[in-house]
Design a protein around this motif. Structure first.
Motif, PDB file in Angstrom:
ATOM      1  N   VAL A 122       9.230 -50.966  -5.184  1.00  0.00           N
ATOM      2  CA  VAL A 122       8.718 -50.831  -6.512  1.00  0.00           C
ATOM      3  C   VAL A 122       8.145 -52.469  -6.585  1.00  0.00           C
ATOM      4  N   LEU A 123       8.806 -53.680  -6.362  1.00  0.00           N
ATOM      5  CA  LEU A 123       8.569 -54.820  -6.896  1.00  0.00           C
ATOM      6  C   LEU A 123       6.942 -55.149  -6.276  1.00  0.00           C
ATOM      7  N   LYS A 124       6.785 -54.624  -4.987  1.00  0.00           N
ATOM      8  CA  LYS A 124       5.570 -54.885  -4.479  1.00  0.00           C
ATOM      9  C   LYS A 124       4.250 -54.124  -5.159  1.00  0.00           C
ATOM     10  N   SER A 125       4.693 -52.792  -5.458  1.00  0.00           N
ATOM     11  CA  SER A 125       3.914 -52.123  -6.285  1.00  0.00           C
ATOM     12  C   SER A 125       3.369 -52.679  -7.680  1.00  0.00           C
ATOM     13  N   LEU A 126       4.463 -53.390  -8.320  1.00  0.00           N
ATOM     14  CA  LEU A 126       4.339 -54.141  -9.710  1.00  0.00           C
ATOM     15  C   LEU A 126       3.425 -55.294  -9.418  1.00  0.00           C
ATOM     16  N   LEU A 127       3.527 -56.044  -8.337  1.00  0.00           N
ATOM     17  CA  LEU A 127       2.976 -57.146  -8.274  1.00  0.00           C
ATOM     18  C   LEU A 127       1.453 -57.020  -7.531  1.00  0.00           C
ATOM     19  N   SER A 128       1.134 -55.769  -7.157  1.00  0.00           N
ATOM     20  CA  SER A 128      -0.037 -55.729  -6.440  1.00  0.00           C
ATOM     21  C   SER A 128      -1.031 -55.490  -7.499  1.00  0.00           C
ATOM     22  N   PRO A 129      -2.476 -55.887  -7.217  1.00  0.00           N
ATOM     23  CA  PRO A 129      -3.378 -55.397  -8.252  1.00  0.00           C
ATOM     24  C   PRO A 129      -4.042 -54.396  -7.880  1.00  0.00           C
ATOM     25  N   THR A 130      -3.836 -54.091  -6.520  1.00  0.00           N
ATOM     26  CA  THR A 130      -4.670 -52.716  -6.028  1.00  0.00           C
ATOM     27  C   THR A 130      -3.772 -51.327  -6.155  1.00  0.00           C
ATOM     28  N   GLU A 131      -2.528 -51.590  -5.961  1.00  0.00           N
ATOM     29  CA  GLU A 131      -1.634 -50.471  -6.280  1.00  0.00           C
ATOM     30  C   GLU A 131      -1.037 -50.056  -7.627  1.00  0.00           C
ATOM     31  N   PRO A 132      -1.686 -49.039  -8.051  1.00  0.00           N
ATOM     32  CA  PRO A 132      -1.158 -48.502  -9.396  1.00  0.00           C
ATOM     33  C   PRO A 132       0.462 -48.223  -9.451  1.00  0.00           C
ATOM     34  N   TYR A 133       1.091 -48.611 -10.485  1.00  0.00           N
ATOM     35  CA  TYR A 133       2.460 -48.408 -10.311  1.00  0.00           C
ATOM     36  C   TYR A 133       2.575 -46.926 -11.011  1.00  0.00           C
ATOM     37  N   SER A 134       3.187 -46.145 -10.168  1.00  0.00           N
ATOM     38  CA  SER A 134       3.458 -44.780 -10.423  1.00  0.00           C
ATOM     39  C   SER A 134       4.927 -44.186  -9.952  1.00  0.00           C
ATOM     40  N   ILE A 135       5.535 -45.018  -9.495  1.00  0.00           N
ATOM     41  CA  ILE A 135       7.047 -44.665  -8.703  1.00  0.00           C
ATOM     42  C   ILE A 135       8.048 -44.453 -10.029  1.00  0.00           C
ATOM     43  N   PRO A 136       8.562 -43.399  -9.935  1.00  0.00           N
ATOM     44  CA  PRO A 136       9.386 -42.918 -11.007  1.00  0.00           C
ATOM     45  C   PRO A 136      10.768 -43.737 -11.118  1.00  0.00           C
ATOM     46  N   CYS A 137      11.277 -44.154 -12.095  1.00  0.00           N
ATOM     47  CA  CYS A 137      12.359 -45.272 -12.198  1.00  0.00           C
ATOM     48  C   CYS A 137      13.273 -44.906 -13.327  1.00  0.00           C
ATOM     49  N   SER A 138      14.539 -44.947 -13.228  1.00  0.00           N
ATOM     50  CA  SER A 138      15.479 -44.718 -14.277  1.00  0.00           C
ATOM     51  C   SER A 138      15.452 -45.732 -15.227  1.00  0.00           C
ATOM     52  N   THR A 139      15.769 -45.901 -16.450  1.00  0.00           N
ATOM     53  CA  THR A 139      16.012 -46.889 -17.446  1.00  0.00           C
ATOM     54  C   THR A 139      16.573 -48.084 -16.907  1.00  0.00           C
ATOM     55  N   PHE A 140      17.857 -47.900 -16.107  1.00  0.00           N
ATOM     56  CA  PHE A 140      18.429 -49.236 -15.499  1.00  0.00           C
ATOM     57  C   PHE A 140      17.648 -49.701 -14.522  1.00  0.00           C
ATOM     58  N   GLY A 141      17.085 -48.799 -13.845  1.00  0.00           N
ATOM     59  CA  GLY A 141      16.059 -49.250 -12.739  1.00  0.00           C
ATOM     60  C   GLY A 141      14.931 -50.214 -13.261  1.00  0.00           C
ATOM     61  N   SER A 142      14.269 -49.734 -14.424  1.00  0.00           N
ATOM     62  CA  SER A 142      13.393 -50.579 -15.103  1.00  0.00           C
ATOM     63  C   SER A 142      13.806 -51.958 -15.407  1.00  0.00           C
ATOM     64  N   TYR A 143      15.028 -51.887 -15.950  1.00  0.00           N
ATOM     65  CA  TYR A 143      15.694 -53.196 -16.711  1.00  0.00           C
ATOM     66  C   TYR A 143      15.960 -54.185 -15.270  1.00  0.00           C
ATOM     67  N   VAL A 144      16.336 -53.539 -13.996  1.00  0.00           N
ATOM     68  CA  VAL A 144      16.575 -54.422 -12.956  1.00  0.00           C
ATOM     69  C   VAL A 144      14.996 -54.864 -12.559  1.00  0.00           C
ATOM     70  N   MET A 145      13.967 -54.077 -12.707  1.00  0.00           N
ATOM     71  CA  MET A 145      12.660 -54.602 -12.308  1.00  0.00           C
ATOM     72  C   MET A 145      12.147 -55.653 -13.091  1.00  0.00           C
ATOM     73  N   ILE A 146      12.511 -55.463 -14.389  1.00  0.00           N
ATOM     74  CA  ILE A 146      12.333 -56.538 -15.441  1.00  0.00           C
ATOM     75  C   ILE A 146      12.555 -57.852 -15.084  1.00  0.00           C
ATOM     76  N   HIS A 147      13.951 -57.762 -14.493  1.00  0.00           N
ATOM     77  CA  HIS A 147      14.653 -59.212 -14.117  1.00  0.00           C
ATOM     78  C   HIS A 147      13.953 -59.602 -12.565  1.00  0.00           C
ATOM     79  N   ALA A 148      13.548 -58.763 -12.115  1.00  0.00           N
ATOM     80  CA  ALA A 148      12.660 -59.012 -10.709  1.00  0.00           C
ATOM     81  C   ALA A 148      11.411 -59.651 -11.163  1.00  0.00           C
ATOM     82  N   LEU A 149      10.681 -59.187 -11.938  1.00  0.00           N
ATOM     83  CA  LEU A 149       9.584 -60.033 -12.420  1.00  0.00           C
ATOM     84  C   LEU A 149       9.781 -61.351 -12.994  1.00  0.00           C
TER      85      LEU A 149
END
Length: 135
Positions: A96-123
């Motif tokens: 998911v992090l690779k997908s979020l940071l990649s300009p070519t891969e669109p983000y379309s991976i389903p994520c729970s609310t807590f998962g989204s919170y964790v990904m915000i911390h990763a960013l």
């Protein structure tokens, strides 16, 4: 969640495999969420005190947490139903992090609310690292 599954095991001895599977599912979900909460907490310390991260994004080798419906299932039967309806396993943190940071891969991976919170911390951690490199 785990107590419900174990209680069912005590009540019904004929369906052991399913109950043990549900208990294992609960333990894995609890463990994963605990580790991700710690990761988020360490990132909060990094952002607050401008100290290096205690746990790097590259060190997080976990899947993201399960859906809220699965997590809050009131009974083992409901948990089993949510688990059966899940189309795919939860995505890996690194994917998911690779997908979020990649300009070519669109983000379309389903994520729970807590998962989204964790990904915000990763960013936020990625931003912190970039900020440390720039003058």
């Amino acid at each position: 969640m785990g107590q419900n599954a174990r209680w069912r095991y005590v009540d019904r001895n004929g369906n052991c495999e399913e109950v043990i599977h549900l208990s294992l599912l609960c333990l894995v979900a609890n463990s994963r969420r605990t580790k991700l909460v710690l990761y988020s907490y360490f990132n909060n310390l990094t952002m607050t005190f401008n100290v290096p991260p205690a746990l790097l994004n590259s060190e997080v080798d976990l899947s993201l947490p399960c859906s809220e419906g699965e997590w809050t299932a009131p009974t083992p039967e409901a948990l089993a139903e949510y688990h059966k309806r899940s189309p795919t396993p939860t995505p890996a943190f690194s994917k998911v992090l690779k997908s979020l940071l990649s300009p070519t891969e669109p983000y379309s991976i389903p994520c729970s609310t807590f998962g989204s919170y964790v990904m915000i911390h990763a960013l936020l951690q990625q931003i912190w690292h970039i900020r440390q490199v720039l003058p």
